[in-house]
Design a protein around this motif. Structure first.
Motif, PDB file in Angstrom:
ATOM      1  N   MET A 111       0.822  -1.210   0.000  1.00 35.75           N
ATOM      2  CA  MET A 111       0.000   0.000   0.000  1.00 35.75           C
ATOM      3  C   MET A 111       0.857   1.262   0.000  1.00 35.75           C
ATOM      4  O   MET A 111       0.542   2.247  -0.682  1.00 35.75           O
ATOM      5  N   ARG A 112       1.943   1.254   0.762  1.00 34.63           N
ATOM      6  CA  ARG A 112       2.817   2.429   0.794  1.00 34.63           C
ATOM      7  C   ARG A 112       3.436   2.692  -0.572  1.00 34.63           C
ATOM      8  O   ARG A 112       3.527   3.843  -1.017  1.00 34.63           O
ATOM      9  N   LEU A 113       3.896   1.635  -1.229  1.00 38.51           N
ATOM     10  CA  LEU A 113       4.487   1.821  -2.551  1.00 38.51           C
ATOM     11  C   LEU A 113       3.435   2.278  -3.554  1.00 38.51           C
ATOM     12  O   LEU A 113       3.697   3.148  -4.392  1.00 38.51           O
ATOM     13  N   ALA A 114       2.226   1.681  -3.486  1.00 39.27           N
ATOM     14  CA  ALA A 114       1.169   2.066  -4.416  1.00 39.27           C
ATOM     15  C   ALA A 114       0.781   3.526  -4.243  1.00 39.27           C
ATOM     16  O   ALA A 114       0.491   4.227  -5.223  1.00 39.27           O
ATOM     17  N   ALA A 115       0.784   4.013  -2.995  1.00 36.36           N
ATOM     18  CA  ALA A 115       0.470   5.425  -2.751  1.00 36.36           C
ATOM     19  C   ALA A 115       1.467   6.346  -3.437  1.00 36.36           C
ATOM     20  O   ALA A 115       1.140   7.467  -3.821  1.00 36.36           O
ATOM     21  N   LYS A 116       2.705   5.855  -3.614  1.00 35.17           N
ATOM     22  CA  LYS A 116       3.750   6.639  -4.288  1.00 35.17           C
ATOM     23  C   LYS A 116       3.779   6.381  -5.784  1.00 35.17           C
ATOM     24  O   LYS A 116       4.655   6.885  -6.488  1.00 35.17           O
ATOM     25  N   GLY A 117       2.848   5.547  -6.275  1.00 33.45           N
ATOM     26  CA  GLY A 117       2.826   5.252  -7.699  1.00 33.45           C
ATOM     27  C   GLY A 117       3.731   4.110  -8.101  1.00 33.45           C
ATOM     28  O   GLY A 117       4.129   4.010  -9.269  1.00 33.45           O
ATOM     29  N   LYS A 118       4.070   3.218  -7.148  1.00 29.73           N
ATOM     30  CA  LYS A 118       4.947   2.084  -7.436  1.00 29.73           C
ATOM     31  C   LYS A 118       4.182   0.789  -7.227  1.00 29.73           C
ATOM     32  O   LYS A 118       3.393   0.669  -6.286  1.00 29.73           O
ATOM     33  N   SER A 119       4.446  -0.205  -8.068  1.00 33.16           N
ATOM     34  CA  SER A 119       3.738  -1.469  -7.996  1.00 33.16           C
ATOM     35  C   SER A 119       4.535  -2.484  -7.183  1.00 33.16           C
ATOM     36  O   SER A 119       5.659  -2.215  -6.730  1.00 33.16           O
ATOM     37  N   LEU A 120       3.979  -3.665  -7.020  1.00 35.80           N
ATOM     38  CA  LEU A 120       4.666  -4.748  -6.310  1.00 35.80           C
ATOM     39  C   LEU A 120       5.916  -5.201  -7.036  1.00 35.80           C
ATOM     40  O   LEU A 120       6.785  -5.850  -6.437  1.00 35.80           O
ATOM     41  N   ALA A 121       6.037  -4.905  -8.305  1.00 35.31           N
ATOM     42  CA  ALA A 121       7.231  -5.285  -9.060  1.00 35.31           C
ATOM     43  C   ALA A 121       8.414  -4.376  -8.771  1.00 35.31           C
ATOM     44  O   ALA A 121       9.532  -4.661  -9.199  1.00 35.31           O
ATOM     45  N   ASP A 122       8.179  -3.303  -8.044  1.00 38.90           N
ATOM     46  CA  ASP A 122       9.269  -2.365  -7.762  1.00 38.90           C
ATOM     47  C   ASP A 122      10.336  -3.030  -6.908  1.00 38.90           C
ATOM     48  O   ASP A 122      10.050  -3.840  -6.017  1.00 38.90           O
ATOM     49  N   SER A 123      11.587  -2.664  -7.162  1.00 38.95           N
ATOM     50  CA  SER A 123      12.717  -3.303  -6.479  1.00 38.95           C
ATOM     51  C   SER A 123      12.749  -3.026  -4.985  1.00 38.95           C
ATOM     52  O   SER A 123      13.397  -3.744  -4.235  1.00 38.95           O
ATOM     53  N   SER A 124      12.045  -1.993  -4.533  1.00 34.70           N
ATOM     54  CA  SER A 124      12.097  -1.633  -3.115  1.00 34.70           C
ATOM     55  C   SER A 124      11.057  -2.362  -2.274  1.00 34.70           C
ATOM     56  O   SER A 124      11.002  -2.161  -1.058  1.00 34.70           O
ATOM     57  N   TYR A 125      10.245  -3.219  -2.889  1.00 33.70           N
ATOM     58  CA  TYR A 125       9.156  -3.852  -2.138  1.00 33.70           C
ATOM     59  C   TYR A 125       9.680  -4.724  -1.000  1.00 33.70           C
ATOM     60  O   TYR A 125       9.237  -4.598   0.150  1.00 33.70           O
ATOM     61  N   GLU A 126      10.612  -5.621  -1.291  1.00 35.31           N
ATOM     62  CA  GLU A 126      11.103  -6.537  -0.257  1.00 35.31           C
ATOM     63  C   GLU A 126      11.802  -5.792   0.871  1.00 35.31           C
ATOM     64  O   GLU A 126      11.662  -6.133   2.043  1.00 35.31           O
ATOM     65  N   SER A 127      12.575  -4.753   0.532  1.00 34.25           N
ATOM     66  CA  SER A 127      13.246  -3.976   1.580  1.00 34.25           C
ATOM     67  C   SER A 127      12.233  -3.231   2.441  1.00 34.25           C
ATOM     68  O   SER A 127      12.430  -3.067   3.649  1.00 34.25           O
ATOM     69  N   GLU A 128      11.124  -2.795   1.838  1.00 33.70           N
ATOM     70  CA  GLU A 128      10.071  -2.133   2.611  1.00 33.70           C
ATOM     71  C   GLU A 128       9.424  -3.120   3.572  1.00 33.70           C
ATOM     72  O   GLU A 128       9.147  -2.788   4.732  1.00 33.70           O
ATOM     73  N   VAL A 129       9.202  -4.359   3.115  1.00 34.21           N
ATOM     74  CA  VAL A 129       8.638  -5.389   3.985  1.00 34.21           C
ATOM     75  C   VAL A 129       9.560  -5.654   5.167  1.00 34.21           C
ATOM     76  O   VAL A 129       9.131  -5.711   6.328  1.00 34.21           O
ATOM     77  N   LYS A 130      10.852  -5.817   4.895  1.00 34.63           N
ATOM     78  CA  LYS A 130      11.814  -6.100   5.961  1.00 34.63           C
ATOM     79  C   LYS A 130      11.900  -4.936   6.951  1.00 34.63           C
ATOM     80  O   LYS A 130      12.067  -5.145   8.155  1.00 34.63           O
ATOM     81  N   SER A 131      11.808  -3.718   6.431  1.00 37.74           N
ATOM     82  CA  SER A 131      11.856  -2.549   7.316  1.00 37.74           C
ATOM     83  C   SER A 131      10.663  -2.538   8.266  1.00 37.74           C
ATOM     84  O   SER A 131      10.812  -2.253   9.467  1.00 37.74           O
ATOM     85  N   ILE A 132       9.470  -2.866   7.770  1.00 39.25           N
ATOM     86  CA  ILE A 132       8.268  -2.914   8.617  1.00 39.25           C
ATOM     87  C   ILE A 132       8.392  -4.030   9.640  1.00 39.25           C
ATOM     88  O   ILE A 132       8.052  -3.861  10.825  1.00 39.25           O
ATOM     89  N   GLN A 133       8.887  -5.195   9.221  1.00 41.71           N
ATOM     90  CA  GLN A 133       9.050  -6.320  10.144  1.00 41.71           C
ATOM     91  C   GLN A 133      10.050  -5.988  11.248  1.00 41.71           C
ATOM     92  O   GLN A 133       9.834  -6.334  12.418  1.00 41.71           O
ATOM     93  N   ALA A 134      11.143  -5.318  10.877  1.00 39.74           N
ATOM     94  CA  ALA A 134      12.139  -4.938  11.886  1.00 39.74           C
ATOM     95  C   ALA A 134      11.563  -3.921  12.865  1.00 39.74           C
ATOM     96  O   ALA A 134      11.844  -3.968  14.072  1.00 39.74           O
ATOM     97  N   PHE A 135      10.742  -3.011  12.354  1.00 36.38           N
ATOM     98  CA  PHE A 135      10.111  -2.009  13.206  1.00 36.38           C
ATOM     99  C   PHE A 135       9.194  -2.671  14.232  1.00 36.38           C
ATOM    100  O   PHE A 135       9.162  -2.288  15.401  1.00 36.38           O
ATOM    101  N   LEU A 136       8.447  -3.690  13.817  1.00 34.19           N
ATOM    102  CA  LEU A 136       7.569  -4.411  14.737  1.00 34.19           C
ATOM    103  C   LEU A 136       8.368  -5.252  15.723  1.00 34.19           C
ATOM    104  O   LEU A 136       8.009  -5.345  16.903  1.00 34.19           O
ATOM    105  N   ALA A 137       9.443  -5.872  15.236  1.00 30.78           N
ATOM    106  CA  ALA A 137      10.237  -6.748  16.107  1.00 30.78           C
ATOM    107  C   ALA A 137      10.816  -5.991  17.286  1.00 30.78           C
ATOM    108  O   ALA A 137      10.929  -6.530  18.400  1.00 30.78           O
ATOM    109  N   MET A 138      11.168  -4.732  17.069  1.00 32.79           N
ATOM    110  CA  MET A 138      11.755  -3.949  18.150  1.00 32.79           C
ATOM    111  C   MET A 138      10.731  -3.607  19.232  1.00 32.79           C
ATOM    112  O   MET A 138      11.103  -3.188  20.322  1.00 32.79           O
ATOM    113  N   GLN A 139       9.444  -3.767  18.939  1.00 37.51           N
ATOM    114  CA  GLN A 139       8.417  -3.412  19.911  1.00 37.51           C
ATOM    115  C   GLN A 139       7.963  -4.582  20.772  1.00 37.51           C
ATOM    116  O   GLN A 139       7.176  -4.400  21.690  1.00 37.51           O
ATOM    117  N   HIS A 140       8.479  -5.771  20.487  1.00 40.86           N
ATOM    118  CA  HIS A 140       8.100  -6.934  21.284  1.00 40.86           C
ATOM    119  C   HIS A 140       8.917  -6.968  22.580  1.00 40.86           C
ATOM    120  O   HIS A 140      10.143  -6.822  22.546  1.00 40.86           O
TER     121      HIS A 140
END
Length: 704
Positions: free
Chosen positions: A489-518
């Motif tokens: 959703m974040r990438l789509a809001a910026k006009g980028k699709s799931l095929a964009d190269s930054s998708y996996e890094s965005e997923v990992k960044s969100i997962q790391a952000f959640l992991a720090m809150q446990h």
């Protein structure tokens, strides 16, 4: 012919000039066609004192202006017989509060535009990309109780601007000339970049009620002391700024502003200085205090090898924004920030690995970036996969908020493809028309997460055909599902699709952000550290945690310390710079990060609204709740203009025009935020280009 001791008839007259260094006045016999350089030359000759006068210039107090164009004549400046000028140094001592709340003294050019003065100061501090910072005036808590417009109504009219008439930018036409009185999105001037060289440092000064003592040991930790060490030279100055004292004096922290509402947050933006005027023209005098702060929250190329000072000061500004409740976060996020802050404090006492100074890492990074941008992260060696369009599909819980309804979440089958959400009754219905198709391009994506309650949600604010926003709330079953859909959703809001190269890094960044809150098992004995929860959390969080079941604990603050140490276990292995960078990234991930608020009144409307200006968009917002009414992206903007006479600003978009007056700051501040973010968006990684000061003033100036 003589009249009152003065010769008349030849056009000459007496010019009174006060020499501020010597506290003496000289009267020069001049004519209106004498140029400013000639006035200063005659004045120096008459003084006949062997002093270097090269840093001096003429200042006209009554007109509040510098006479720095030495080839201009007295008549061109409008200087007459009644004028009283000052011959004064351009570089004066300014007391500056840095983002870590330390006070220091610097020699600053009071005659240059504020933007240029900040650039020169950043050279001394060793801060790259000075266009991200600016000066602002200190505010008191009382300043947050009144609007700027209310204060201006109580003042007498200040009259004309400089040349006798207010600058009018009400043409609403994008002009490409440097003297344009409106902003435009003409990007033909090219991109820019800069790497600043260093020059000499200055001496920190004693703030009210306490002093900073610089510790020159290897760890660079500052401490409080009743005496003050002198910092001589650039290297010592920068070494003192790489790390900041863990705790400022109580009286300095107690004076920090704590806005209690969105309106008070909006009133804080009145303090920014006009980047196109000198600080002297804005009422600042020698030994006055100004705050140096990051103004534009679009931090470019944060590199530990070159930006140790910059990273630390960004971290400090983010830390105090959170501790002073300038930005909202959840309790889990607050504990994560406290844990990272604790890790920074602990790591300052330990030796740190040296950053890799080789060039191979930079070359490898550039090659990887190029490869990823050309190939994308989802490209497979299988030719059939090249034609495959990535897609997410799963059952999600969904609700459209409605007033006066008790309807809850319903489960639907969602797909995300080509920057669009579609949902169906079940997976068997995907061959049919969807119940609704939601375009994500340009939407607002706001996380709604509470880890302790196992709630993983997203609020979508999607532009409707009438320009207003339609709200959707989506809930996810697991963290992994949440991370993947939120990234899409974040990438789509910026006009980028799931095929964009930054998708996996965005997923990992969100997962790391959640992991720090446990919460995890604490790795440090609470008794071995002197931790005061108030130093790591805003008062409302420390009070809330204390009230939650600490009965039986030996100390009231025990529960707060325990919770911080549980969160700290997730970040205990981070080195110093990495902990600061993680703090900055977590700060940037907050929904309200980097939004400058202004209370405005739209032309033809009686109702007041909030205007939010971010690095990539402008938002109309509800004053009470902060809900988004409408969002415009900068890529749909044609021009932004100010009518100085009526104090109205107009922003011209592709689909409509927005005209409003600003109630909590001068409209120039809004103009400058928009132009500044446009300017910052044009930066590239070409390190050979210098900072384009002319383009900055063209985009932010708003007047000649």
């Amino acid at each position: 012919m003589m009249s009152d001791g003065r010769l008349v008839g030849d056009g000459s007259w007496d010019l009174h000039v006060q020499v501020t260094d010597l506290q003496v006045e000289r009267v020069l016999r001049v004519k209106s066609d004498l140029h400013i350089g000639g006035v200063m030359l005659r004045l120096v000759e008459e003084l006949d004192i062997a002093i270097d006068w090269s840093d001096h210039a003429l200042w006209w107090p009554k007109k509040n202006m510098w006479l720095t164009h030495t080839r201009s004549t007295l008549d061109q400046y409008g200087v007459g017989a009644a004028a009283e000028l000052e011959f004064t140094p351009m570089h004066k001592t300014l007391r500056v509060q840095l983002p870590d709340l330390r006070y220091m003294e610097f020699k600053v050019d009071f005659s240059k535009k504020t933007f240029n003065a900040v650039v020169q100061l950043c050279k001394q501090l060793g801060i790259r990309y000075p266009e991200e910072l600016s000066f602002c005036k200190p505010l008191s808590q009382d300043d947050l109780k009144h609007n700027y417009s209310e204060k201006q109504m109580k003042k007498k009219p200040t009259g004309a601007v400089k040349n006798g008439t207010p600058a009018d930018t009400n043409s609403f036409i994008a002009n490409k000339s440097h003297n344009s009185t409106n902003g435009s999105l003409d990007r033909s001037s090219g991109s820019h970049n800069n790497t600043l060289n260093s020059s000499g440092g200055r001496t920190p000064i004693s703030p009210p009620g306490g002093t900073w003592k610089h510790n020159t040991s290897n760890n660079g930790i500052g401490s409080l002391n009743s005496t003050l060490d002198s910092i001589d030279g650039t290297d010592d100055l920068r070494a003192s700024l790489v790390n900041s004292p863990a705790r400022p004096p109580d009286d300095i922290r107690n004076k920090a502003l704590r806005p209690k509402s969105l309106l008070e947050k909006a009133r804080m933006n009145v303090a920014w200085l006009d980047s196109s005027l000198s600080i002297m023209e804005q009422g600042v005098r020698e030994f006055n205090v100004l705050l140096l702060r990051f103004k534009f929250f679009s931090f470019y190329d944060l590199n530990p090898k070159y930006d140790a000072v910059r990273i630390n000061l960004i971290y400090e500004q983010g830390k105090w924004a959170i501790l002073n409740e300038e930005i909202d976060c959840t309790e889990e996020e607050m504990l994560m920030f406290a844990a990272l802050q604790l890790q920074v404090t602990l790591q300052m006492n330990k030796p740190q690995p040296e950053p890799n100074m080789g060039s191979e890492d930079d070359i490898d990074r550039m090659m990887n970036d190029l490869q990823m941008s050309l190939e994308g992260s989802h490209v497979s060696s299988n030719p059939a996969d090249i034609m495959h369009i990535p897609e997410l599909a799963d059952y999600l819980k969904f609700m459209k908020p409605r007033r006066f309804t008790l309807k809850g979440f319903k489960q639907y089958y969602f797909t995300c493809k080509d920057m669009c959400l579609r949902y169906y009754k079940s997976s068997e219905n995907t061959n049919e028309e969807p119940i609704e198709k939601i375009s994500l391009r340009g939407c607002e994506v706001t996380p709604d997460v509470n880890i302790s309650q196992q709630r993983y949600g997203v609020k979508l604010e999607v532009p409707a055909p009438d320009g207003m926003m339609t709200d959707y709330i989506i809930r996810f079953a697991t963290e992994d599902q949440y991370a993947r859909w939120l990234a899409a959703m974040r990438l789509a809001a910026k006009g980028k699709s799931l095929a964009d190269s930054s998708y996996e890094s965005e997923v990992k960044s969100i997962q790391a952000f959640l992991a720090m809150q446990h919460p995890s098992a604490p790795q440090i004995n609470p008794e071995s550290l002197d931790i005061q929860p108030e130093d790591y959390m805003p008062p409302r969080y420390s009070r809330r945690i204390r009230s939650k079941g600490w009965c039986g604990a030996p100390y009231p603050e025990y529960m707060g310390v325990q919770r911080i140490l549980e969160a700290h276990a997730n970040v205990k292995d981070l080195p110093l710079v990495d902990a600061k960078l993680q703090y900055i990234r977590a700060w940037q991930a907050l929904p309200d990060y980097g939004i400058a608020l202004f209370l405005v009144k739209h032309m033809g409307h009686k109702r007041e609204e909030l205007l939010g200006v971010a690095f990539n968009r402008i938002m109309r917002m509800e004053p009470g709740s902060g809900d988004h009414i409408k969002t415009w992206r900068y890529n749909t903007m044609k021009a932004w203009n100010v009518n100085w006479e009526t104090k109205h600003m107009m922003i011209q978009f592709e689909e409509d025009n927005v005209v409003f007056s600003c109630l909590t700051a001068d409209c120039k501040v809004v103009h400058e935020f928009i132009g500044g973010y446009i300017f910052l968006s044009m930066r590239t990684k070409d390190a050979n280009q210098n900072l384009n000061e002319e383009l900055f003033h063209k985009l932010t100036g708003g007047w000649v």
